[in-house]
Scaffold this active site. Structure first.
Site, mmCIF file in Angstrom:
data_model
loop_
_atom_site.group_PDB
_atom_site.id
_atom_site.type_symbol
_atom_site.label_atom_id
_atom_site.label_comp_id
_atom_site.label_asym_id
_atom_site.label_seq_id
_atom_site.Cartn_x
_atom_site.Cartn_y
_atom_site.Cartn_z
ATOM 1 N N ARG A 278 -9.010 -0.241 4.624
ATOM 2 C CA ARG A 278 -8.187 0.828 4.054
ATOM 3 C C ARG A 278 -6.829 0.272 3.608
ATOM 4 N NH1 ARG A 278 -4.964 4.852 5.550
ATOM 5 N NH2 ARG A 278 -4.733 4.628 7.795
ATOM 6 N N ASP B 123 4.573 0.561 11.878
ATOM 7 C CA ASP B 123 3.382 -0.075 11.284
ATOM 8 C C ASP B 123 3.248 -1.552 11.664
ATOM 9 O OD1 ASP B 123 2.900 2.354 10.161
ATOM 10 O OD2 ASP B 123 3.362 1.779 8.101
ATOM 11 N N ARG C 36 0.396 14.448 13.299
ATOM 12 C CA ARG C 36 0.875 14.248 11.939
ATOM 13 C C ARG C 36 0.884 15.511 11.055
ATOM 14 N NH1 ARG C 36 -1.251 8.587 9.671
ATOM 15 N NH2 ARG C 36 0.669 8.775 8.489
ATOM 16 N N CYS D 119 -4.885 12.510 12.995
ATOM 17 C CA CYS D 119 -5.665 11.279 12.834
ATOM 18 C C CYS D 119 -5.527 10.457 14.106
ATOM 19 C CB CYS D 119 -5.250 10.505 11.588
ATOM 20 S SG CYS D 119 -3.715 9.619 11.784
ATOM 21 N N LYS E 71 0.846 -1.220 0.000
ATOM 22 C CA LYS E 71 0.000 0.000 0.000
ATOM 23 C C LYS E 71 0.871 1.255 0.000
ATOM 24 C CE LYS E 71 -1.704 1.672 4.105
ATOM 25 N NZ LYS E 71 -1.382 3.078 4.368
ATOM 26 N N ASN E 72 1.879 1.283 0.883
ATOM 27 C CA ASN E 72 2.637 2.519 1.061
ATOM 28 C C ASN E 72 3.649 2.783 -0.052
ATOM 29 O OD1 ASN E 72 1.147 3.111 3.266
ATOM 30 N ND2 ASN E 72 2.696 2.535 4.785
HETATM 31 C C1 LIG Z 1 1.235 6.409 3.268
HETATM 32 C C2 LIG Z 1 2.426 6.105 4.071
HETATM 33 O O1 LIG Z 1 3.486 5.803 3.537
HETATM 34 N N1 LIG Z 1 2.303 6.132 5.393
HETATM 35 C C3 LIG Z 1 3.421 5.777 6.228
HETATM 36 C C4 LIG Z 1 4.258 7.015 6.443
HETATM 37 O O2 LIG Z 1 3.436 8.011 7.039
HETATM 38 P P1 LIG Z 1 3.942 9.512 7.064
HETATM 39 O O3 LIG Z 1 4.780 9.780 5.895
HETATM 40 O O4 LIG Z 1 2.739 10.362 7.289
HETATM 41 O O5 LIG Z 1 4.835 9.514 8.364
HETATM 42 P P2 LIG Z 1 6.150 10.389 8.572
HETATM 43 O O6 LIG Z 1 7.339 9.567 8.279
HETATM 44 O O7 LIG Z 1 5.987 11.660 7.808
HETATM 45 O O8 LIG Z 1 6.066 10.727 10.113
HETATM 46 C C5 LIG Z 1 7.138 10.522 11.019
HETATM 47 C C6 LIG Z 1 7.026 11.512 12.152
HETATM 48 O O9 LIG Z 1 7.341 12.810 11.670
HETATM 49 C C7 LIG Z 1 6.304 13.732 11.993
HETATM 50 N N2 LIG Z 1 6.223 14.722 10.884
HETATM 51 C C8 LIG Z 1 6.173 14.286 9.599
HETATM 52 C C9 LIG Z 1 6.095 15.175 8.548
HETATM 53 C C10 LIG Z 1 6.090 16.547 8.826
HETATM 54 O O10 LIG Z 1 6.019 17.399 7.936
HETATM 55 N N3 LIG Z 1 6.151 16.946 10.118
HETATM 56 C C11 LIG Z 1 6.223 16.067 11.172
HETATM 57 O O11 LIG Z 1 6.265 16.480 12.333
HETATM 58 C C12 LIG Z 1 5.061 12.866 12.115
HETATM 59 O O12 LIG Z 1 4.029 13.499 12.867
HETATM 60 C C13 LIG Z 1 5.620 11.622 12.780
HETATM 61 O O13 LIG Z 1 5.725 11.819 14.163
HETATM 62 O O14 LIG Z 1 5.356 6.706 7.300
HETATM 63 C C14 LIG Z 1 4.970 6.289 8.612
HETATM 64 C C15 LIG Z 1 6.236 6.066 9.416
HETATM 65 O O15 LIG Z 1 6.953 4.993 8.914
HETATM 66 C C16 LIG Z 1 4.112 5.035 8.523
HETATM 67 O O16 LIG Z 1 3.589 4.749 9.792
HETATM 68 C C17 LIG Z 1 2.936 5.247 7.566
HETATM 69 O O17 LIG Z 1 2.293 4.013 7.325
HETATM 70 C C1 LIG Z 2 -0.351 4.648 9.274
HETATM 71 C C2 LIG Z 2 -0.526 4.016 8.118
HETATM 72 O O1 LIG Z 2 -0.985 4.574 6.987
HETATM 73 P P1 LIG Z 2 -1.314 6.133 6.693
HETATM 74 O O2 LIG Z 2 -0.031 6.879 6.706
HETATM 75 O O3 LIG Z 2 -1.927 6.115 5.339
HETATM 76 O O4 LIG Z 2 -2.267 6.591 7.779
HETATM 77 C C3 LIG Z 2 -0.181 2.581 7.977
HETATM 78 O O5 LIG Z 2 -0.074 2.113 6.819
HETATM 79 O O6 LIG Z 2 -0.026 1.878 8.995
#
Ligand SMILES: CC(=O)N[C@H]1[C@@H](OP(=O)(O)OP(=O)(O)OC[C@H]2O[C@@H](n3ccc(=O)[nH]c3=O)[C@H](O)[C@@H]2O)O[C@H](CO)[C@@H](O)[C@@H]1O
Ligand SMILES: C=C(OP(=O)(O)O)C(=O)O
Length: 416
Positions: A396, A304, A121, A116, A22-23
């Site tokens: 999802r 995850d 996030r 969420c 998915k990711n």
């Molecule tokens: C669609 C997808 O690929 N989702 C994955 C992606 O989510 P996602 O990309 O949203 O997660 P991030 O790696 O960005 O988040 C890591 C941390 O950084 C923080 N943060 C991130 C961006 C930002 O602009 N500011 C900030 O503060 C977030 O709140 C979190 O605490 O990586 C996560 C961490 O491996 C996984 O759990 C999710 O499944």
């Molecule tokens: C947190 C997840 O996905 P998303 O970033 O789409 O919420 C996940 O795949 O476990």
């Protein structure tokens, strides 16, 4: 609303085919916005986030020809540069349209995703990076409005490692003028998969899979073919289910090399693993042993997979400590696991799991995607019936989970 009814206590046996990730699929679909040529993608998982992303991109004008697990995208007629709130609120990954739209069309309007179930996030790092590349960004009425005649390459150091942040900036940088250096970039296999596709489309990227990627912008990208990598989180979910219930299951279409830490933890729990490059056979004949871990970025223990391993720990011999360092609120499953008879206490970012001899089925509620998966695992290992509500969270991100588990002998059915 659909629910899952599970009668626990059955050992799992047989073969299961792991779907595409998915990711990796979500950013890769967004890469279709970067070219006017055809992108042929195979190994797409059939799950709700993928169909939501297809709907979002279709309404932007990306043409899509879906056939089973394959799709051909064509971005020669993009006419709407907006990701509306209605869609973004159901799928945070919609933010991945921002970088490609801005880089190719000079403008994008994407709703702010908001928080969420697992935490606040924010997307400040996506915005900071695009601003550093010269984009003018305003935030108004809940929307990010970004404009840039032409993005300009620069050196970007994100405050923390962010997966979708890296993916957004990487896609934007492929069409920027000059060189972009992404420092502190995410090394997750899904980022690597996206980068490999971009290279196949003509992008110039070095340092793929490291925390420093260097991108030389090109004036346009062309079509390509790409097979999406296997879902390591789905694989780990099935492995934890077998470790919790006992059994003998072979995972097909998987990738051993991107599951190192999870496999080490399963061995520590007492599982016998027989691996080849793309298959993993797990044999579990005893109660699992408790395993402690701390989530971190790749190649560390993935957030995850935290909830699924915690479910296994609930019925393990011994006490484990599970520390979540990526998201501030990713223990929503704890209360629901305790409803099944688990003994878990949380102290800040750490959960102390005291293994119990047995879990007993009860009605429970899914709160987010991987929390749902942990409830399925606990229910499979529990005595009696468990009814899991709000499984739209599970849908999802999992491709026909109950069909795959049924084929392994689980007593699981979807009820409305
Ligand atoms: C669609 C997808 O690929 N989702 C994955 C992606 O989510 P996602 O990309 O949203 O997660 P991030 O790696 O960005 O988040 C890591 C941390 O950084 C923080 N943060 C991130 C961006 C930002 O602009 N500011 C900030 O503060 C977030 O709140 C979190 O605490 O990586 C996560 C961490 O491996 C996984 O759990 C999710 O499944
Ligand atoms: C947190 C997840 O996905 P998303 O970033 O789409 O919420 C996940 O795949 O476990």
């Amino acid at each position: 609303m659909d629910k899952l009814l599970i009668t626990g206590g059955t050992r799992l046996t047989g073969d299961v085919v792991i779907s595409g990730a998915k990711n990796a699929t979500l950013p890769i679909l967004c890469a279709g916005l970067l070219t006017s040529d055809d992108l042929h993608l195979t190994n797409l998982p059939l799950l709700k986030d993928v169909s939501t992303m297809e709907k979002l991109l279709s309404q932007m004008g990306l043409r899509m020809n879906v056939s089973g697990n394959s799709v051909t995208l064509n971005g020669s007629n993009i006419h709407n540069l907006e990701a509306p709130y209605d869609m973004v609120k159901t799928m945070r990954a919609s933010i991945l349209a921002l970088g490609p739209l801005l880089a190719r069309f000079g403008e994008a309007r994407v709703s702010l995703p908001g928080g969420c179930a697992i935490g606040a996030r924010p997307v400040d790092q996506h915005i900071k990076g695009l601003q550093a590349m010269g984009a003018e960004i305003t935030i108004e009425a809940g929307y990010i409005h970004a404009k840039a005649k032409k993005l300009k390459g620069t050196r970007i150091v994100t405050d923390m490692i962010t997966v979708t942040g890296t993916e957004n900036l990487l896609m934007a940088a492929t069409l920027a003028e000059g060189e972009t250096i992404l420092e502190n970039s995410a090394c997750e296999p899904e980022v690597v998969d996206l980068a490999n596709l971009l290279v196949a489309m003509g992008a110039q990227i070095s340092g793929i899979g490291t925390s420093r990627m260097v991108i030389q912008g090109v004036s346009s990208l062309h079509g390509a073919q790409h097979h999406i990598i296997s879902d390591r989180v789905e694989a780990a979910t099935f492995l934890c289910a077998v470790a919790a219930t006992g059994g003998d299951v072979t995972l097909q279409n998987t990738r051993v090399d991107i599951l190192d830490v999870a496999l080490d933890k399963l061995r520590e729990a007492g599982a016998i693993l027989i691996t080849e490059a793309d298959t993993i056979r797990i044999q579990m004949s005893s109660r699992p042993k408790a395993v402690s871990f701390r989530t971190t970025e790749y190649p560390g223990f993935p957030t995850d997979m935290q909830a699924q391993f915690m479910a296994m720990n609930c019925i393990a011999e011994g006490t484990s400590q599970v520390t979540e360092t990526i998201f501030e609120n990713r223990f929503m499953h704890v209360q629901e696991l305790n409803r099944l008879g688990a003994s878990i206490e949380t102290e800040g970012h750490t959960a102390i799991v005291r293994g119990v001899d047995k879990l007993v089925g009860a009605p429970v509620m899914a709160t987010d995607l991987r929390a749902s998966a942990s409830l399925v695992i606990a229910a499979l290992a529990a005595e009696g019936e468990t009814l899991i509500d709000r499984i739209y969270h599970l849908d999802r991100g999992y491709d026909q989970m109950e069909v795959k588990l049924s084929a392994l002998g689980a007593n699981i059915k979807r009820v409305s």
